[in-house]
Enzyme design. Structure first.
Site, PDB file in Angstrom:
ATOM      1  N   CYS A  10       0.870  -1.184   0.000  1.00 45.10           N
ATOM      2  CA  CYS A  10       0.000   0.000   0.000  1.00 45.10           C
ATOM      3  C   CYS A  10       0.908   1.235   0.000  1.00 45.10           C
ATOM      4  O   CYS A  10       2.078   1.150  -0.389  1.00 45.10           O
ATOM      5  CB  CYS A  10      -0.984  -0.017   1.174  1.00 45.10           C
ATOM      6  SG  CYS A  10      -0.225   0.005   2.817  1.00 45.10           S
ATOM      7  N   ASN A  13       2.214   1.510   4.401  1.00 44.10           N
ATOM      8  CA  ASN A  13       2.532   0.241   5.073  1.00 44.10           C
ATOM      9  C   ASN A  13       2.204   0.288   6.571  1.00 44.10           C
ATOM     10  O   ASN A  13       2.858  -0.371   7.381  1.00 44.10           O
ATOM     11  CB  ASN A  13       3.994  -0.173   4.844  1.00 44.10           C
ATOM     12  CG  ASN A  13       4.326  -1.611   5.257  1.00 44.10           C
ATOM     13  OD1 ASN A  13       5.412  -1.895   5.730  1.00 44.10           O
ATOM     14  ND2 ASN A  13       3.401  -2.519   5.093  1.00 44.10           N
ATOM     15  N   ARG A  16      -3.453  -0.544   5.381  1.00 45.96           N
ATOM     16  CA  ARG A  16      -4.048  -1.635   4.590  1.00 45.96           C
ATOM     17  C   ARG A  16      -3.153  -2.867   4.471  1.00 45.96           C
ATOM     18  O   ARG A  16      -3.614  -3.988   4.709  1.00 45.96           O
ATOM     19  CB  ARG A  16      -4.403  -1.121   3.181  1.00 45.96           C
ATOM     20  CG  ARG A  16      -5.534  -0.127   3.178  1.00 45.96           C
ATOM     21  CD  ARG A  16      -5.632   0.608   1.850  1.00 45.96           C
ATOM     22  NE  ARG A  16      -4.504   1.519   1.665  1.00 45.96           N
ATOM     23  CZ  ARG A  16      -4.286   2.238   0.570  1.00 45.96           C
ATOM     24  NH1 ARG A  16      -5.119   2.134  -0.448  1.00 45.96           N
ATOM     25  NH2 ARG A  16      -3.255   3.059   0.495  1.00 45.96           N
ATOM     26  N   SER A  17      -1.900  -2.675   4.061  1.00 45.05           N
ATOM     27  CA  SER A  17      -1.097  -3.875   3.744  1.00 45.05           C
ATOM     28  C   SER A  17      -0.716  -4.706   4.979  1.00 45.05           C
ATOM     29  O   SER A  17      -0.713  -5.937   4.883  1.00 45.05           O
ATOM     30  CB  SER A  17       0.121  -3.525   2.879  1.00 45.05           C
ATOM     31  OG  SER A  17       0.998  -2.633   3.512  1.00 45.05           O
ATOM     32  N   ASP A 126      -8.028   4.006   0.657  1.00 46.03           N
ATOM     33  CA  ASP A 126      -7.117   4.402   1.728  1.00 46.03           C
ATOM     34  C   ASP A 126      -7.937   4.892   2.923  1.00 46.03           C
ATOM     35  O   ASP A 126      -8.635   5.910   2.827  1.00 46.03           O
ATOM     36  CB  ASP A 126      -6.223   5.523   1.193  1.00 46.03           C
ATOM     37  CG  ASP A 126      -5.148   5.924   2.185  1.00 46.03           C
ATOM     38  OD1 ASP A 126      -5.256   5.531   3.358  1.00 46.03           O
ATOM     39  OD2 ASP A 126      -4.223   6.634   1.770  1.00 46.03           O
TER      40      ASP A 126
END
Ligand code: 4NP
Length: 161
Positions: A10, A13, A16-17, A126
């Site tokens: 993403c 970091n 989302r990721s 996001d």
């Protein structure tokens, strides 16, 4: 057999990721594939190198029984050589890393929601500037996408599910 390596990407970091990584790790564990598939996550930006995941991602993960264990790191060109699957959270992350991709590279690059039957090819939005509800929605998208992603990896690399 060398482990199959999966990287979630993403922007920062931290939202989302790392959440995608935690969700996918749980799914792998549930299927008895923890030694067969390994995961990591990274951000296209350098803002949060070494940082813990955002408290709102930690919290939504915890509500669903997942403990996040990651420190922020920036995506590197070498990730294309070291991973088999790279999943970008949105089209901007995808475009940013696609520019670094060469034909010799090992990884296959996808949008995460290419695997979401309820919004195929859309962005994982996001959630950084929004409220807690955004994180719950992201969680649900990631769960749906992770299930189909794991099925695809198993069909392509392991030959069973
Ligand atoms: P992520 O969210 O890409 O899902 O980790 C963001 C985290 C931080 C920022 C933007 C997005 N930021 O601008 O610092």
């Amino acid at each position: 057999m060398a482990p199959i390596k999966v990287l979630f990407v993403c922007l920062g970091n931290i939202c989302r990721s790392p959440l995608a990584e935690g969700i996918f790790d749980r799914l792998i564990a549930e299927k008895g594939l923890s030694g067969t598939i390994c995961t990591d996550s990274a951000g296209t930006a350098a803002y949060h190198i070494g940082a813990n995941p955002d408290p709102r991602s930690v919290s939504v993960a915890k509500v669903h029984g997942i403990r996040l264990n990651h420190r922020g790191r920036q995506f590197s060109e070498s990730d294309f050589r070291n991973f088999d699957y790279i999943l970008a959270m949105d089209r901007y992350n995808f475009q940013d890393i696609e520019m670094l991709y060469t034909k010799k590279d090992r990884a296959s690059l996808y949008l995460m929601r290419a695997f979401d039957p309820e919004g195929r090819g859309e962005d994982v939005p996001d959630p950084y500037y929004g409220g807690d509800q955004g994180f719950e929605e992201v969680y649900r998208m990631l769960v749906r996408s992770s299930e189909e992603l794991l099925q695809t990896i198993c069909e392509e690399k392991i030959g069973k599910f």
